[in-house]
Design a protein around this motif. Structure first.
Motif: not given
Length: 272
Positions: A90-97, A101-104, A162-168
């Motif tokens: 989920v975090r990877l999805y949020c990073s892409f959209v 950056d390096i975290h991805t 995307n914001r809900i995914c980020w929180g999740f």
């Protein structure tokens, strides 16, 4: 060599004799001292978050070494690995959209290795998996995180999904280690590689928490405004603190065992 060990053992023995409240207070004071030291030593505090992800990757590497060398997954929680893969995906999805950056890149590598660990436990080393000890139901962890993310999530300009995914993924990361702690609670004996892995998670959680605390201090609270408004900014900090304290007790006994020269960690009743 003995002379250098005596003060450490003396301090460890003194701490061991203190009541739980004193130990908790000392742990908090030590954590604050380390955070303040990191503020002075590390120039770019963003590097602490990168370090946290790197330490997590090192912990996964320890698991891979254990699985390949010992050909057993005894003591490991499959459910924690599945929860880890879930929040990383989920975090990877949020990073892409939302930001690339390096975290991805670090999350991609950690997700790939976590999926490999899941594959090994599920198929190659299934006979050594402690199914009866890994008895923390996943939905007890996932459902509250999902419901909480529907109510409290970022208030940025991004798409609501995307914001809900980020929180999740923030909430799920905070509690993803609970099944692993349940396995250790059930077995009471933690073999070295599993102990190293969980300790690495503890260090990673602490570095991540230190990153957020120092960023808030550096920006004099403006970071909280940048994250949005309402309950979301304090929930981010609370999640970081919660996941740090969840592992604090285990990390204490890990260090105590390491100082005592014990290869196998034996947890007393009531720990984790």
């Amino acid at each position: 060599m003995k002379a250098t060990k005596r003060p450490i053992h003396a301090v460890a023995t003194w701490v061991r004799r203190q009541p739980p409240k004193i130990k908790a207070f000392l742990g908090v004071m030590l954590g604050i001292a380390v955070v303040l030291s990191l503020r002075l030593i590390v120039e770019d505090h963003d590097n602490l978050f990168v370090a946290a992800e790197a330490v997590h990757a090192i912990g996964i590497s320890v698991l891979i070494y254990k699985l390949m060398k010992e050909k057993t997954c005894a003591g490991l929680s499959l459910k924690t690995q599945e929860l880890t893969a879930m929040f990383l995906a989920v975090r990877l999805y949020c990073s892409f959209v939302m930001e690339y950056d390096i975290h991805t890149l670090l999350d991609s590598a950690t997700l790939a290795t976590t999926l490999w660990v899941i594959y090994m436990i599920r198929f190659k080393l299934r006979s050594s998996y402690m199914d009866d000890k890994d008895n923390c139901a996943i939905y007890y962890v996932v459902i509250p995180c999902a419901l909480l993310s529907l109510v409290i999530h970022p208030t940025t300009q991004h798409n609501i999904v995307n914001r809900i995914c980020w929180g999740f993924c923030v909430y799920l990361e905070a509690v993803s280690v609970l099944p692993q702690l349940r396995v250790m609670q059930n077995t009471k004996i933690v073999e070295p590689f599993t102990a190293h892995y969980v300790f690495a998670l503890g260090v990673a959680r602490f570095l991540s928490c230190a990153h957020w605390v120092l960023q808030v201090l550096d920006t004099r609270g403006r970071l909280l405004t940048a994250l949005g408004y309402g309950l979301w900014p304090p929930m981010v900090l609370l999640s970081e603190i919660v996941q740090t304290f969840i592992l604090a007790d285990f990390c204490y006994y890990y260090v105590e065992s390491l100082v005592g020269g014990q290869l196998i960690l034996r947890l007393p009743s009531g720990v984790v």
